[in-house]
Design an enzyme around this catalytic site. Structure first.
Site, PDB file in Angstrom:
ATOM      1  CB  THR A 117      -0.898   0.010   1.251  1.00 11.03           C
ATOM      2  OG1 THR A 117      -1.493   1.300   1.410  1.00 11.03           O
ATOM      3  CG2 THR A 117      -0.116  -0.296   2.515  1.00 11.03           C
ATOM      4  CG  ASP A 118      -1.101   4.954  -1.122  1.00  6.29           C
ATOM      5  OD1 ASP A 118      -1.681   4.323  -0.213  1.00  6.29           O
ATOM      6  OD2 ASP A 118      -1.671   5.836  -1.813  1.00  6.29           O
ATOM      7  CD  GLU A 119      -3.383   3.500   4.411  1.00 10.19           C
ATOM      8  OE1 GLU A 119      -3.109   3.203   5.590  1.00 10.19           O
ATOM      9  OE2 GLU A 119      -4.529   3.568   3.967  1.00 10.19           O
ATOM     10  CE1 TYR A 144      -3.333  -2.569   5.667  1.00 11.35           C
ATOM     11  CE2 TYR A 144      -3.459  -0.194   5.306  1.00 11.35           C
ATOM     12  CZ  TYR A 144      -3.345  -1.479   4.803  1.00 11.35           C
ATOM     13  OH  TYR A 144      -3.240  -1.682   3.457  1.00 11.35           O
ATOM     14  CE  LYS A 148       0.220  -4.692   2.885  1.00  8.38           C
ATOM     15  NZ  LYS A 148       0.095  -6.082   2.358  1.00  8.38           N
ATOM     16  CB  ILE A 185     -16.318   4.301  -2.302  1.00  7.04           C
ATOM     17  CG1 ILE A 185     -15.514   5.594  -2.555  1.00  7.04           C
ATOM     18  CG2 ILE A 185     -17.282   3.997  -3.456  1.00  7.04           C
ATOM     19  CD1 ILE A 185     -14.690   5.622  -3.837  1.00  7.04           C
ATOM     20  NE  ARG A 187     -20.123   4.112   7.776  1.00 12.97           N
ATOM     21  CZ  ARG A 187     -19.865   4.916   8.791  1.00 12.97           C
ATOM     22  NH1 ARG A 187     -18.748   5.623   8.823  1.00 12.97           N
ATOM     23  NH2 ARG A 187     -20.722   5.026   9.794  1.00 12.97           N
ATOM     24  CD  GLN A 188     -19.733   7.384   3.503  1.00  7.87           C
ATOM     25  OE1 GLN A 188     -20.854   7.439   4.010  1.00  7.87           O
ATOM     26  NE2 GLN A 188     -18.633   7.334   4.246  1.00  7.87           N
ATOM     27  N   GLY A 269      -5.145   9.864  14.194  1.00  7.95           N
ATOM     28  CA  GLY A 269      -3.939   9.819  13.346  1.00  7.95           C
ATOM     29  C   GLY A 269      -4.227   9.864  11.858  1.00  7.95           C
TER      30      GLY A 269
HETATM   31  O1  DAU Z   1      -4.126   3.933   0.227  1.00  5.54           O
HETATM   32  C1  DAU Z   1      -4.347   2.552   0.162  1.00  5.54           C
HETATM   33  C2  DAU Z   1      -5.212   2.137   1.324  1.00  5.54           C
HETATM   34  O2  DAU Z   1      -6.532   2.574   1.049  1.00  5.54           O
HETATM   35  C3  DAU Z   1      -5.194   0.631   1.573  1.00  5.54           C
HETATM   36  O3  DAU Z   1      -3.911   0.258   1.961  1.00  5.54           O
HETATM   37  C4  DAU Z   1      -6.176   0.272   2.685  1.00  5.54           C
HETATM   38  O4  DAU Z   1      -6.214  -1.118   2.868  1.00  5.54           O
HETATM   39  C5  DAU Z   1      -7.547   0.780   2.319  1.00  5.54           C
HETATM   40  O5  DAU Z   1      -8.448   0.521   3.383  1.00  5.54           O
HETATM   41  C6  DAU Z   1      -7.488   2.280   2.041  1.00  5.54           C
HETATM   42  O6  DAU Z   1      -7.186   2.993   3.255  1.00  5.54           O
HETATM   43  P1  DAU Z   1      -8.008   4.295   3.698  1.00  5.54           P
HETATM   44  O7  DAU Z   1      -7.922   4.391   5.179  1.00  5.54           O
HETATM   45  O8  DAU Z   1      -7.612   5.480   2.894  1.00  5.54           O
HETATM   46  O9  DAU Z   1      -9.507   3.841   3.213  1.00  5.54           O
HETATM   47  P2  DAU Z   1     -10.941   4.067   3.835  1.00  5.54           P
HETATM   48  O10 DAU Z   1     -11.911   3.580   2.821  1.00  5.54           O
HETATM   49  O11 DAU Z   1     -11.062   3.531   5.219  1.00  5.54           O
HETATM   50  O12 DAU Z   1     -11.064   5.658   3.939  1.00  5.54           O
HETATM   51  C7  DAU Z   1     -10.869   6.489   2.829  1.00  5.54           C
HETATM   52  C8  DAU Z   1     -10.969   7.932   3.316  1.00  5.54           C
HETATM   53  O13 DAU Z   1     -12.320   8.202   3.733  1.00  5.54           O
HETATM   54  C9  DAU Z   1     -10.122   8.230   4.536  1.00  5.54           C
HETATM   55  O14 DAU Z   1      -9.677   9.580   4.459  1.00  5.54           O
HETATM   56  C10 DAU Z   1     -11.069   8.062   5.713  1.00  5.54           C
HETATM   57  C11 DAU Z   1     -12.361   8.563   5.123  1.00  5.54           C
HETATM   58  N1  DAU Z   1     -13.615   7.971   5.648  1.00  5.54           N
HETATM   59  C12 DAU Z   1     -13.703   6.615   5.736  1.00  5.54           C
HETATM   60  C13 DAU Z   1     -14.888   6.033   6.149  1.00  5.54           C
HETATM   61  C14 DAU Z   1     -15.033   4.525   6.264  1.00  5.54           C
HETATM   62  C15 DAU Z   1     -14.683   8.792   5.954  1.00  5.54           C
HETATM   63  O15 DAU Z   1     -14.603  10.033   5.863  1.00  5.54           O
HETATM   64  N2  DAU Z   1     -15.857   8.220   6.354  1.00  5.54           N
HETATM   65  C16 DAU Z   1     -16.004   6.867   6.477  1.00  5.54           C
HETATM   66  O16 DAU Z   1     -17.105   6.408   6.831  1.00  5.54           O
END
Ligand code: DAU
Length: 328
Positions: A117-119, A144, A148, A185, A187-188, A269
């Site tokens: 991942t880029d994280e 997480y 990684k 995405i 979830r929304q 964080g």
């Molecule tokens: O960048 C690659 C990464 O992308 C992968 O390594 C991870 O496995 C993958 O889960 C994803 O990580 P994020 O933490 O960026 O993904 P997430 O879908 O959890 O959240 C995307 C963005 O949206 C992040 O800024 C948090 C925000 N978010 C997330 C959720 C679930 C919201 O604002 N509302 C939410 O309900």
């Protein structure tokens, strides 16, 4: 070629298996623990053998690797919010799992591609003109991303110290069908289907660099075929958007007012911005993304969730109640 895909029943792993079956003659075996985030349905109808097992179980992994020509290692715990609640499965699967894979490919001299991942690079400021490159120093923020990052370091060490034939890729945020409803995405989209207002963490200005899962898969296959051993390739499709832009687009595409969302407790964080410079992959291996219209890709994804409710519905209530308990 006999290919072992770990985590091949998850969101990006199953997409890759579809891609391989469509575009190659490889014989695919999948090792997957079938955790909450995986599904047999994602592999339905494909000529692949699914072995249900734990990637951190060295004897299971050794037996499978002994009879394969290459391993593509997707298996991972992947959700940041879950890693903040309980890091232990992340340490087991992401670190011990990668260790088990490395010991097996070393013993049997099998080619490995490690998916990451880029994280691992931490985050960028919103106004920073830079993007992540293969030379960006590692600076992970969450349990997480630290797990990684550790797994990437293990792969690099096994290449250097033991001559293991491995490549690594670090990709940005994927979207598309079969993604668990805990992620932003899906979830929304499923909230809107259920008449619940989307939830954006904090000020919503956090930027993610979105790529369609099909483009991630084509990049991984290209690296498996032609990547140079010991090299890392960043995968991205120039898809930077902040979370407010994405949620407004989802609402508009679903015929709702663009401001019909709530801002909720921020993630601890919370990384500010990810952005990938994928010039090495494009120039060296001739890869290019196909899904360059994010709005169309998102519209297709919305349609997929509308027509696959029986798949995501069983996970929705538990996911939302876990978020609600945290004010998210
Ligand atoms: O960048 C690659 C990464 O992308 C992968 O390594 C991870 O496995 C993958 O889960 C994803 O990580 P994020 O933490 O960026 O993904 P997430 O879908 O959890 O959240 C995307 C963005 O949206 C992040 O800024 C948090 C925000 N978010 C997330 C959720 C679930 C919201 O604002 N509302 C939410 O309900």
């Amino acid at each position: 070629m006999r290919l072992l895909v770990t985590g091949g029943a998850g969101f990006i792993g199953s997409n890759f298996v579809h891609h391989v079956i469509t575009h190659t003659d490889h014989h695919v075996k999948v090792l997957d623990k079938l955790t909450y985030a995986a599904s047999r349905e994602a592999l339905a109808g494909l000529p692949v053998e699914l072995v249900v097992g734990d990637v951190a179980d060295a004897s299971t992994v050794d037996a499978l690797v002994a009879e394969t020509d290459a391993v593509v290692h997707f298996a991972a715990e992947s959700h940041n919010d879950n890693s903040l609640d309980d890091p232990s499965p992340f340490i087991r699967t992401n670190l011990l799992g990668t260790f088990a894979i490395l010991e097996a490919v070393r013993k049997h001299d099998v080619h490995l591609h490690h998916v990451s991942t880029d994280e691992v690079y931490g985050d960028l400021a919103l106004d920073d003109p830079k993007r992540f490159t293969e030379d960006t120093p590692y600076a992970p923020s969450s349990p997480y991303s630290a797990s990684k990052a550790g797994s990437d370091h293990l792969v690099r060490a096994w290449v250097r110290s033991f001559g293991v034939r491995a490549t690594v890729s670090n990709c940005s945020n994927n979207y598309g069908p079969w993604q668990h409803v805990e992620k932003f995405i899906p979830r929304q989209i499923t909230n809107v289907i259920d008449g619940i207002r989307p939830r954006v963490y904090g000020d919503g200005l956090n930027v993610r660099d979105w790529i369609h899962a099909d483009d991630h898969s084509s990049a991984v296959l290209r690296i498996l075929d032609a990547g140079r051993i010991g090299e890392t390739y960043l995968i991205g499709a120039d898809g930077e958007r902040n979370n407010l832009e994405v949620v407004r687009l989802i609402l508009t595409l679903m015929d709702q007012p663009a401001d019909a969302f709530d801002q909720v407790t921020d993630r601890a964080g919370h990384d500010r911005r990810y952005a990938i410079e994928s010039g090495k992959l494009r120039a060296e291996l001739g890869w290019a993304p196909r899904f360059e219209d994010f709005e169309q890709g998102l519209a297709d994804t919305i349609e997929w969730y509308r027509t696959h409710e029986e798949w995501w519905r069983p996970h929705k209530a538990a996911t939302e109640s876990s978020y609600a308990a945290k004010g998210m």
